[in-house]
Structures are given as structure tokens and as C-alpha cells.
Design an enzyme around this catalytic site. Structure first.
Site, PDB file in Angstrom:
ATOM      1  N   GLU A 125    -111.661  31.884  -7.339  1.00 34.36           N
ATOM      2  CA  GLU A 125    -110.260  31.731  -6.039  1.00 34.36           C
ATOM      3  C   GLU A 125    -109.423  32.485  -6.645  1.00 34.36           C
ATOM      4  O   GLU A 125    -107.977  31.823  -6.419  1.00 34.36           O
ATOM      5  CB  GLU A 125    -110.390  30.041  -6.074  1.00 34.36           C
ATOM      6  CG  GLU A 125    -111.510  29.339  -5.096  1.00 34.36           C
ATOM      7  CD  GLU A 125    -111.254  27.978  -5.492  1.00 34.36           C
ATOM      8  OE1 GLU A 125    -110.606  27.556  -4.814  1.00 34.36           O
ATOM      9  OE2 GLU A 125    -112.344  27.402  -4.127  1.00 34.36           O
ATOM     10  N   GLU A 161    -119.357  25.833  -4.687  1.00 32.61           N
ATOM     11  CA  GLU A 161    -118.043  24.440  -4.132  1.00 32.61           C
ATOM     12  C   GLU A 161    -119.066  25.112  -3.160  1.00 32.61           C
ATOM     13  O   GLU A 161    -118.744  25.505  -2.534  1.00 32.61           O
ATOM     14  CB  GLU A 161    -117.357  24.866  -4.732  1.00 32.61           C
ATOM     15  CG  GLU A 161    -117.110  24.824  -6.746  1.00 32.61           C
ATOM     16  CD  GLU A 161    -114.832  25.549  -7.021  1.00 32.61           C
ATOM     17  OE1 GLU A 161    -114.735  24.600  -5.876  1.00 32.61           O
ATOM     18  OE2 GLU A 161    -114.895  25.396  -7.488  1.00 32.61           O
TER      19      GLU A 161
HETATM   20  C1  FCB Z   1    -111.727  24.791  -5.619  1.00 37.87           C
HETATM   21  C2  FCB Z   1    -110.811  24.556  -6.237  1.00 37.87           C
HETATM   22  C3  FCB Z   1    -111.898  23.270  -7.317  1.00 37.87           C
HETATM   23  C4  FCB Z   1    -111.628  21.872  -6.608  1.00 37.87           C
HETATM   24  C5  FCB Z   1    -112.406  21.711  -5.045  1.00 37.87           C
HETATM   25  C6  FCB Z   1    -112.117  20.646  -4.245  1.00 37.87           C
HETATM   26  O1  FCB Z   1    -110.332  24.973  -4.174  1.00 37.87           O
HETATM   27  O2  FCB Z   1    -112.076  25.367  -7.182  1.00 37.87           O
HETATM   28  O3  FCB Z   1    -110.869  23.201  -8.736  1.00 37.87           O
HETATM   29  O4  FCB Z   1    -110.521  21.771  -6.705  1.00 37.87           O
HETATM   30  O5  FCB Z   1    -111.605  22.827  -4.771  1.00 37.87           O
END
Ligand code: FCB
Length: 451
Positions: free
Chosen positions: A166, A348
Site C-alpha cells: 500500500e 488483504e
Molecule cells: C491496511 C493495512 C493493514 C491493516 C488493514 C486494516 O491498509 O495494509 O496493515 O491495517 O488496512
């Protein structure tokens, strides 16, 4: 999901990040990171929380890998802490720091779980920040040294590497909005940081290929589909701008070798300092794109900036993020069509809800189970529509340090009782375990009796 479209080699995983789970902040020669400094700065992190202890994964990783095995994971996504490996950011390699990841990788492989490491999940060595951090090109050079040290140690066993997690969040939330480490508040710093993060991705990808020729390399971006609130041209233009700032600013350089022209015009004053060859390095072919997704954007024209529209009838998580699984479906199909990545991993996806232990000692989290079920279904529809998705990682395996929110937001499918650090698998853990097992025909024999 009886008619789902997942191929049998689809990877089912869970994700974490070093600073959020490891703890052991001062052990075995680890250097200070920007998140140690930021957490220690009054008023920056809720309740004054820090990752000093976190889930104590550094000492408990063997038990946690046993839990992963019980869950039936194919792969575990974790990150490596740069300040453990190069406490001064560059130069001297701290072998004791590398030992930890060496042992973790072996433990995972011994349990048939693929290690799926990310090199950078936000914990820049503080010494590098003091010298300019990501606003400086020198940090991208240091990142290559760090990458080489890690690949030299783990490259014989790791098959897939992710460079960054990210970069949008690091650049904008950390450098323009001041809400994440290092806490800068300058648009120009954010733009410079975004370019150097991307540049370091390109250079590190090359270093990984040199050090481990058979490995696959990717980068993880946080992407959200942006929908216009109405079909008016003004709302459509506003949605396109939001898409540009969040999605295309990173996708275009990585896959097309240029920054989006519409944003360069808008950002004339703070254009990135691009040197000859930078965009070639950034756009060198990668083997996979990691996609982190939690919500969508609904956008209308605002007076000066696009407006993010809040739908009062929608469901929101504890983070205030809208639950909208179709957004992931649309996103994956669109990214597949527009950028043709060789493969996509959803690196994620998950949800925070206010979990609590009940009198039976368990944690019942029906909202999270529904969230994961519906988002996995959306991934299945994207696969059916041709998106090259090869894996899905739930965020997160464990409740953990949620950055500026400290420990107040729980994303885990395993509950952490912070005073004792006891692990309590939530109902969503058992749902995911049974779901993964159902995809494999015969469930794998379980070394731990649970459920
Ligand atoms: C993302 C991050 C991760 C976590 C989630 C909820 O932005 O990569 O570390 O904090 O959100």
C-alpha cells in the site's frame, strides 16, 4: 458457495504485518522504526498504544504456526521488519534479526504453509527518516541493500515476494495527512514519497530476480472501486479523479510506465521528480499484483474536491468502512481488463467489529463471518468473469495493532486477550477452516483439536 469457480490450486491464506504483531521491539539488535517513534509521540496513537509487545508473535510464532496449520492455510502473508535486518537502514546486516525470519520460514514450510513475505509494510528505519525518508531517493537505494540481504538469506525457500504494501497509504496518510508515521503534512512530500516507493519497488524487483531467479515478484496496492453517485458528467468526472488519485496513480506507472496525465495536470506544482529510466524500472514486468480491498467509494462533485458520499442505509464496520462485496468483484474485473496483470492475489480483505468473549469463553462474530463469506463469493464471481485471481488472504489472522487506532480495532479471525496474550479462535476462524477444508475434498489431519 456450491457452484464457485475457484481452481483447485487457488491459495487460501491469512495476512499480518511485522509491526502489528511481532512485539520484541528492542530484541536481538532491532533498530528503531518510524512507527516506534510515532507511537511514542503523545497524541498520535489512540490510548498511547504501541507495537512494543503487540501479539508477541516474535516469541510465540511456533504456536501461531500450529494454529495456521489447524486452520488449513496454504500460505501465510507476513512482513519483514527492515530495522531488524539493517538497524542503521543500510550497511551492517544484523544476522540475529534475519535469524527470526529464517526460523519462521522453516516453521511454515515444515507445516506445509507457503511463506508469502512482504519486504516493506511501513516500518522505515528511523535513521533513514531522519535523513529525509521516502522523500529522498537515497531511501530507495537503501531499500535495495535491504532487499539483497533478505533475499540472500531466504531466497532459497521463498517462492513469491511482495516488495511494498500500500504505497498510497504510506505516501498520503503518512506524508500529507500526518495520521500515520512519519507524520509529515506536505502534499509535495507525499508525491515525492510515492515516486520513491515505486522506484524502490522496481529496483528491488530487479534485485530479487538477480538473487533468486525462479522467484515471482509483485507489489500490493490498496485499491477501491470508485462509483459516481449519479450518472451526471460532473459526478463521473469526480469519481474518475478519485480513481486516479487512489488507483491509477500507482497502477499506471507499474503497468503502463507513466503517471496518469489528468493528474499530472492537476498536480502541476508538486509533480514527482522523475529521472530518466525511473519509469522503465517501475514498469518492468511483474508476476503478480497484490490487491488489498476493504470498501468502495461513492463519489459526487464537491465544491472544491470530490465528495465521498455516505449511504445511511448501508452496513459499516467498526472502521466506518462500508460493506459492499460487489465493489471487490467490479474492482478485480476492471483491473484484470484494464491492466492485464499475469496474476492477482487478494492480499488483504476483512473487517473490524467490536468483538468480545462471551460466558462460554468463545468469540461469536457473525458479522465478520458474513463479511468474509460474501467477499469470497465476490472473488468467485470475478474469477468466473475472467479476472486472473489466484489467491485470497484474510486480514487478519490475529487481532493486532491497528496503526493510529492502536488495539481498539479488532480484525482478527483469532481474538487476542491482550492482558494475557491468549489466542481465542473466533467463529469466523472455524468458518474459514471448514470452508478451506471443503475445497480440498478430504480435510487435512488436524494436529490440534479445536472447534
Ligand atoms: C491496511 C493495512 C493493514 C491493516 C488493514 C486494516 O491498509 O495494509 O496493515 O491495517 O488496512
Amino acid at each position: 458457495m456450491p457452484n464457485d469457480t475457484f481452481p483447485s490450486d487457488f491459495i487460501w491464506g491469512a495476512a499480518t504485518a511485522a509491526y502489528q504483531i511481532e512485539g520484541a521491539a528492542d530484541e536481538d539488535g532491532r533498530g528503531e522504526s518510524v512507527w516506534d517513534r510515532f507511537s511514542a509521540t503523545p497524541g498520535k496513537v489512540r490510548n498511547g498504544d504501541s507495537g512494543a509487545v503487540a501479539c508477541d508473535f516474535y516469541h510465540r510464532y511456533r504456536d501461531d504456526v500450529a494454529l495456521m496449520r489447524d486452520l488449513g492455510l496454504d500460505a501465510f502473508r507476513f512482513s519483514i521488519a527492515w530495522p531488524r535486518v539493517l538497524p542503521e537502514g543500510r550497511g551492517r546486516v544484523n544476522e540475529a534479526g534475519l535469524d527470526f525470519y529464517d526460523k519462521l520460514v522453516d516453521e511454515l514450510l515444515a507445516h506445509d504453509i507457503e511463506p508469502f513475505p512482504t519486504l516493506f509494510h511501513w516500518d522505515t528505519p528511523q535513521v533513514l527518516e531522519d535523513a529525509g525518508g521516502w522523500t529522498s531517493r537515497a531511501t530507495a537505494e537503501a531499500f535495495v541493500e535491504y532487499t539483497e540481504a533478505v533475499v540472500a538469506r531466504l531466497g532459497d525457500r521463498v517462492r513469491r515476494w511482495t516488495t511494498h504494501n500500500e504505497p498510497w497509504v504510506v505516501a498520503w496518510i503518512g506524508h500529507a495527512w500526518g495520521e500515520h508515521a512519519p507524520g509529515r503534512e506536505s502534499e509535495a512530500d507525499a508525491v515525492a514519497a510515492s515516486h520513491h516507493l515505486l522506484l524502490s519497488h522496481g529496483w528491488a524487483a530487479e534485485a530479487i530476480r538477480q538473487g533468486s531467479p525462479d522467484a515471482e515478484v509483485g507489489i500490493t496496492l490498496n485499491l477501491s472501486h470508485a462509483y459516481p453517485a449519479t450518472d451526471s458528467p460532473e459526478d463521473e468526472a469526480a469519481a474518475w479523479q478519485v480513481d486516479g488519485e487512489g488507483n491509477r496513480w500507482f497502477l499506471d506507472p507499474v503497468f503502463r510506465g507513466h503517471y496518469p496525465a489528468d493528474l499530472l495536470e492537476r498536480n502541476e506544482l508538486v509533480a514527482p521528480h522523475v529521472r530518466e529510466g525511473d519509469l522503465d524500472a517501475i514498469s518492468a514486468p511483474i508476476d503478480f499484483l497484490g490487491v488489498n480491498n476493504y470498501f468502495r467509494f461513492v463519489v459526487s462533485r464537491g465544491s472544491d474536491r470530490p465528495n465521498i458520499v455516505h449511504d445511511p442505509t448501508a452496513q459499516y464496520t467498526d472502521m466506518g468502512w462500508e460493506v459492499y462485496p460487489d465493489g471487490l468483484h467490479h474492482l478485480l474485473v476492471r483491473v484484470g481488463e484494464d491492466y492485464a496483470p499475469a496474476a492477482i492475489y487478494v492480499t488483504e480483505n476483512g473487517a473490524a467489529f467490536g468483538d468480545a468473549r462471551t460466558h462460554d469463553g468463545r468469540v461469536h462474530d457473525p458479522e465478520r463471518t458474513a463479511y468474509i463469506t460474501d467477499y469470497v463469493d465476490a472473488v468467485s464471481r470475478a474469477v468466473a468473469d475472467g479476472a486472473p485471481v489466484k489467491g485470497y488472504f484474510v486480514w487478519s489472522l490475529l487481532d493486532n495493532f491497528e496503526w493510529a487506532h492502536g488495539y481498539s480495532k479488532r480484525f482478527g479471525i483469532v481474538y487476542i486477550d491482550y492482558p494475557t496474550l491468549e489466542r481465542v479462535p473466533k467463529d469466523s476462524f472455524y468458518w474459514y477452516r471448514d470452508f478451506i477444508a471443503s475445497r480440498r475434498g478430504a480435510p487435512r489431519p488436524s494436529p490440534v483439536a479445536t472447534g
